[in-house]
Design a protein around this motif. Structure first.
Motif, PDB file in Angstrom:
ATOM      1  N   UNK A   1       4.853  -8.241  14.423  1.00  0.00           N
ATOM      2  CA  UNK A   1       5.675  -8.343  13.217  1.00  0.00           C
ATOM      3  C   UNK A   1       6.220  -6.964  12.869  1.00  0.00           C
ATOM      4  N   UNK A   2       7.518  -6.928  12.513  1.00  0.00           N
ATOM      5  CA  UNK A   2       8.092  -5.656  12.108  1.00  0.00           C
ATOM      6  C   UNK A   2       9.167  -5.903  11.063  1.00  0.00           C
ATOM      7  N   UNK A   3       9.580  -4.805  10.400  1.00  0.00           N
ATOM      8  CA  UNK A   3      10.611  -4.864   9.377  1.00  0.00           C
ATOM      9  C   UNK A   3      11.696  -3.863   9.751  1.00  0.00           C
ATOM     10  N   UNK A   4      12.916  -4.159   9.316  1.00  0.00           N
ATOM     11  CA  UNK A   4      13.984  -3.192   9.512  1.00  0.00           C
ATOM     12  C   UNK A   4      14.314  -2.550   8.176  1.00  0.00           C
ATOM     13  N   UNK A   5      14.210  -1.246   8.131  1.00  0.00           N
ATOM     14  CA  UNK A   5      14.507  -0.477   6.928  1.00  0.00           C
ATOM     15  C   UNK A   5      15.537   0.582   7.285  1.00  0.00           C
ATOM     16  N   UNK A   6      16.745   0.473   6.724  1.00  0.00           N
ATOM     17  CA  UNK A   6      17.841   1.389   7.056  1.00  0.00           C
ATOM     18  C   UNK A   6      18.102   1.405   8.557  1.00  0.00           C
ATOM     19  N   UNK A   7      17.996   0.253   9.187  1.00  0.00           N
ATOM     20  CA  UNK A   7      18.255   0.160  10.616  1.00  0.00           C
ATOM     21  C   UNK A   7      17.096   0.540  11.495  1.00  0.00           C
ATOM     22  N   UNK A   8      16.005   1.022  10.914  1.00  0.00           N
ATOM     23  CA  UNK A   8      14.841   1.443  11.688  1.00  0.00           C
ATOM     24  C   UNK A   8      13.834   0.305  11.747  1.00  0.00           C
ATOM     25  N   UNK A   9      13.223   0.116  12.908  1.00  0.00           N
ATOM     26  CA  UNK A   9      12.228  -0.926  13.044  1.00  0.00           C
ATOM     27  C   UNK A   9      10.859  -0.374  12.681  1.00  0.00           C
ATOM     28  N   UNK A  10      10.274  -0.884  11.595  1.00  0.00           N
ATOM     29  CA  UNK A  10       8.970  -0.441  11.124  1.00  0.00           C
ATOM     30  C   UNK A  10       7.978  -1.566  11.330  1.00  0.00           C
ATOM     31  N   UNK A  11       6.947  -1.305  12.080  1.00  0.00           N
ATOM     32  CA  UNK A  11       5.956  -2.334  12.382  1.00  0.00           C
ATOM     33  C   UNK A  11       5.113  -2.666  11.163  1.00  0.00           C
ATOM     34  N   UNK A  12       4.709  -3.946  11.084  1.00  0.00           N
ATOM     35  CA  UNK A  12       3.772  -4.351  10.042  1.00  0.00           C
ATOM     36  C   UNK A  12       2.451  -3.639  10.188  1.00  0.00           C
ATOM     37  N   UNK A  13       2.085  -3.278  11.435  1.00  0.00           N
ATOM     38  CA  UNK A  13       0.841  -2.551  11.668  1.00  0.00           C
ATOM     39  C   UNK A  13       0.896  -1.175  11.007  1.00  0.00           C
ATOM     40  N   UNK A  14       2.066  -0.517  11.060  1.00  0.00           N
ATOM     41  CA  UNK A  14       2.209   0.809  10.448  1.00  0.00           C
ATOM     42  C   UNK A  14       1.981   0.733   8.944  1.00  0.00           C
ATOM     43  N   UNK A  15       2.459  -0.337   8.330  1.00  0.00           N
ATOM     44  CA  UNK A  15       2.263  -0.511   6.891  1.00  0.00           C
ATOM     45  C   UNK A  15       0.817  -0.880   6.586  1.00  0.00           C
ATOM     46  N   UNK A  16       0.249  -1.770   7.403  1.00  0.00           N
ATOM     47  CA  UNK A  16      -1.119  -2.207   7.170  1.00  0.00           C
ATOM     48  C   UNK A  16      -2.120  -1.074   7.320  1.00  0.00           C
ATOM     49  N   UNK A  17      -1.921  -0.203   8.314  1.00  0.00           N
ATOM     50  CA  UNK A  17      -2.894   0.878   8.507  1.00  0.00           C
ATOM     51  C   UNK A  17      -2.880   1.832   7.323  1.00  0.00           C
ATOM     52  N   UNK A  18      -1.696   2.032   6.726  1.00  0.00           N
ATOM     53  CA  UNK A  18      -1.623   2.888   5.536  1.00  0.00           C
ATOM     54  C   UNK A  18      -2.342   2.233   4.357  1.00  0.00           C
ATOM     55  N   UNK A  19      -2.164   0.927   4.214  1.00  0.00           N
ATOM     56  CA  UNK A  19      -2.791   0.217   3.099  1.00  0.00           C
ATOM     57  C   UNK A  19      -4.304   0.130   3.268  1.00  0.00           C
ATOM     58  N   UNK A  20      -4.756  -0.178   4.483  1.00  0.00           N
ATOM     59  CA  UNK A  20      -6.196  -0.290   4.721  1.00  0.00           C
ATOM     60  C   UNK A  20      -6.872   1.060   4.504  1.00  0.00           C
ATOM     61  N   UNK A  21      -6.304   2.112   5.086  1.00  0.00           N
ATOM     62  CA  UNK A  21      -6.898   3.441   4.923  1.00  0.00           C
ATOM     63  C   UNK A  21      -6.919   3.859   3.462  1.00  0.00           C
ATOM     64  N   UNK A  22      -5.938   3.391   2.692  1.00  0.00           N
ATOM     65  CA  UNK A  22      -5.859   3.774   1.285  1.00  0.00           C
ATOM     66  C   UNK A  22      -6.985   3.198   0.444  1.00  0.00           C
ATOM     67  N   UNK A  23      -7.745   2.252   0.990  1.00  0.00           N
ATOM     68  CA  UNK A  23      -8.923   1.775   0.268  1.00  0.00           C
ATOM     69  C   UNK A  23      -9.872   2.954   0.012  1.00  0.00           C
ATOM     70  N   UNK A  24      -9.810   3.969   0.891  1.00  0.00           N
ATOM     71  CA  UNK A  24     -10.579   5.190   0.640  1.00  0.00           C
ATOM     72  C   UNK A  24     -10.174   5.832  -0.671  1.00  0.00           C
ATOM     73  N   UNK A  25      -8.877   5.783  -1.003  1.00  0.00           N
ATOM     74  CA  UNK A  25      -8.413   6.283  -2.292  1.00  0.00           C
ATOM     75  C   UNK A  25      -8.894   5.409  -3.438  1.00  0.00           C
ATOM     76  N   UNK A  26      -8.966   4.093  -3.190  1.00  0.00           N
ATOM     77  CA  UNK A  26      -9.466   3.178  -4.213  1.00  0.00           C
ATOM     78  C   UNK A  26     -10.921   3.508  -4.547  1.00  0.00           C
ATOM     79  N   UNK A  27     -11.723   3.796  -3.513  1.00  0.00           N
ATOM     80  CA  UNK A  27     -13.128   4.168  -3.732  1.00  0.00           C
ATOM     81  C   UNK A  27     -13.218   5.414  -4.611  1.00  0.00           C
ATOM     82  N   UNK A  28     -12.390   6.393  -4.295  1.00  0.00           N
ATOM     83  CA  UNK A  28     -12.324   7.632  -5.067  1.00  0.00           C
ATOM     84  C   UNK A  28     -11.969   7.331  -6.523  1.00  0.00           C
ATOM     85  N   UNK A  29     -10.897   6.529  -6.729  1.00  0.00           N
ATOM     86  CA  UNK A  29     -10.449   6.231  -8.078  1.00  0.00           C
ATOM     87  C   UNK A  29     -11.451   5.417  -8.872  1.00  0.00           C
ATOM     88  N   UNK A  30     -12.071   4.427  -8.217  1.00  0.00           N
ATOM     89  CA  UNK A  30     -13.041   3.580  -8.894  1.00  0.00           C
ATOM     90  C   UNK A  30     -14.234   4.403  -9.367  1.00  0.00           C
TER      91      UNK A  30
END
Length: 555
Positions: A1-30
């Motif tokens: 799965x991928x998305x096109x943003x300004x003509x660029x192909x951005x994978x759903x995996x690229x977005x998911x890895x940023x979101x999953x890793x950001x749970x580390x920030x959630x732990x910090x904030x909580x």
């Protein structure tokens, strides 16, 4: 799965890895958000504060030393954890290091919820949890910056800060829901729910690709290629022929080979060549000023502060601040992607200073408890301060920590910078009760001055790294013709301006559907790039003011 943003192909995996890793920030904030409300919960005060009448929570108060230690020992743990997190992330890899960090955090949670009458045990539990939080604060932004596409690196890396604000808000909401639970259930529920977040991160991150730059640095180029392909949404049978994957892999391997790839030492972070020392000091300074903005003055002691100005329900006020912080961070994602790093940080510093002056002036001019309108003005000014912080300094500094340092020393330089953040975090958390008791709301003037100083530091020392590949950021810092205040116009040799360079990089990133790009296309593009570079000689970026062409020579 991928998305096109300004003509660029951005994978759903690229977005998911940023979101999953950001749970580390959630732990910090909580963990950051929960303690402000826990300190004023009745059962917590009865167990751990000093009470004049046993069983009467209204007579229980924490001494400034005890309150400071309970709040701030988390920061001591995070300081040590950030320093230890760098070699751990270099040794195990970014993903497995996060798993270990989560286990450490859970051990600290167990120690906290098993506390009965000893506030020291609870504080030690926060210290242990802090080790995990600090290590995550080093590993997560680094992992996100090393795996995210350059076109969206700012947005995806800033999700770490977004999740911090979300964690703070969730902690506030859970606290207001549990405050009336009898006995220790009020605060133990808040702390115990903290188990959920590291479990989600530990499991989720194992399904994400490892950092391709870490893999290449460990001579695992085939795995680095596979990681890039997954992030780009390229099927495994087309990795070898995909033009984008091969271009990216070539750039990463070239960068790795150009650096001395012996294992980096802490001493290497303080060597002047290639502006390594400069960037280490810059990272430490920026992370320090992120704390000196004064944001944690409100996040750690907000409930106590607003109780002192006559607000009947400080829990509600904390939620208001939390909502402002969370919602405005979405604006920060846009601001950092649209306007770069330097301008938002400079304007943010000035904006934050203005509203801290208002906050401090209002609290000093009249007694807030006797003047309800003064209390309201202070809440409004605090919210407007948080608005500026959430859209600029909060996400911006974590983005810069991920993209400012070269690959070889990135982990250790990031750890040193982050440890400075946690050092000031501790100092503010521990000494705020003492300072607040001595000068009360005039404390805001101190933070206001720090914000103005921070804006000046950004103008004179920070280079604009938005949208540049990480390898080009390193080249920019080592271009003797480039200065921080002209860095928005910098581009590599062979291009007349940054817009042309970014457009060229964008065309390379507008990869066709898998299978449409071939290895011959890739080789042809490399030959064309070499011809372009040869024909353009050593010309650098055009100076937008004088029209002169500056020569870009890497130091």
């Amino acid at each position: 799965m991928f998305f096109r943003i300004h003509g660029m192909r951005i994978s759903g995996v690229a977005i998911m890895l940023a979101l999953v890793a950001s749970i580390g920030g959630f732990i910090f904030g909580y963990d950051t958000g929960q303690i402000s409300d826990i300190l004023i919960m009745n059962d917590f005060k009865l167990r751990f504060a000093t009470c004049q009448n046993a069983g009467d929570a209204s007579t229980c108060e924490f001494s400034v030393v005890r309150a400071g230690l309970i709040v701030s020992l988390l920061s001591i743990g995070t300081l040590v954890g950030a320093l230890a997190g760098a070699p751990l992330a270099d040794f195990l890899g970014r993903r497995y290091a996060m798993v270990v960090d989560c286990i450490i955090f859970c051990i600290g949670v167990i120690i906290q919820i098993s506390s009965t009458t000893s506030w020291v045990q609870f504080a030690i539990g926060r210290l242990i949890s802090g080790l995990g939080v600090g290590a995550l604060s080093c590993a997560v932004p680094m992992y996100q910056a090393e795996t995210a596409p350059p076109e969206l690196r700012g947005t995806l890396t800033a999700t770490y800060q977004l999740f911090i604000t979300f964690g703070i808000l969730v902690a506030y909401c859970i606290s207001i829901g549990t405050r009336n639970i009898p006995s220790g259930g009020s605060w133990r529920t808040v702390v115990g729910i903290g188990f959920l977040w590291p479990v989600l991160l530990s499991v989720g991150i194992l399904f994400m690709p490892e950092s391709p730059r870490w893999l290449a640095a460990h001579h695992r180029n085939k795995e680095a290629q596979h990681s890039l392909a997954r992030s780009a949404g390229v099927p495994i049978d087309q990795e070898e022929t995909d033009v984008y994957v091969q271009n990216e892999l070539d750039e990463i391997v070239k960068s790795v080979q150009s650096q001395n790839q012996t294992r980096a030492t802490w001493t290497d972070c303080f060597r002047p060549p290639r502006k390594i020392l400069y960037r280490t000091c810059l990272g430490i300074t920026l992370q320090s000023f992120q704390q000196l903005t004064g944001a944690n003055y409100f996040f750690y002691y907000g409930a106590t502060i607003f109780s002192s100005v006559g607000i009947s329900d400080p829990f509600i006020t904390q939620i208001i601040l939390g909502v402002v912080n969370f919602v405005c961070t979405f604006g920060g994602l846009y601001v950092m992607e649209r306007f770069g790093r330097r301008i938002p940080l400079i304007l943010g510093g000035v904006w934050q200073a203005i509203w801290l002056f208002v906050f401090a002036s209002a609290g000093t001019a009249k007694v807030p408890q006797d003047n309800p309108n003064i209390g309201k003005l202070m809440i409004v000014s605090a919210c407007l301060f948080i608005l500026g912080f959430a859209t600029t300094w909060a996400p911006g500094i974590w983005i810069l920590i991920g993209e400012t340092f070269p690959t070889r020393t990135r982990a250790k330089q990031g750890a040193l910078a982050t440890s400075a953040n946690w050092t000031w975090n501790f100092l503010i958390a521990f000494f705020t009760p003492f300072i607040d008791k001595a000068i009360q709301f005039r404390y805001g003037f101190v933070f206001a001055a720090c914000n103005l100083t921070a804006a000046v530091v950004v103008y004179f020392f920070l280079y604009e790294s938005a949208h540049l590949p990480l390898e080009s950021v390193d080249d920019m810092y080592n271009d003797p013709q480039c200065k921080p205040w002209t860095s928005r116009r910098w581009c590599p040799p062979g291009y007349t301006n940054r817009e042309e360079f970014l457009e060229t990089m964008s065309k390379k990133s507008r990869r066709p559907l898998p299978g449409q790009a071939t290895l011959n296309d890739h080789k042809g593009q490399k030959n064309r790039d070499q011809e372009d570079t040869t024909s353009s000689g050593s010309s650098g970026p055009m100076d937008g003011t004088t029209g002169d062409t500056a020569t870009n020579a890497a130091a």
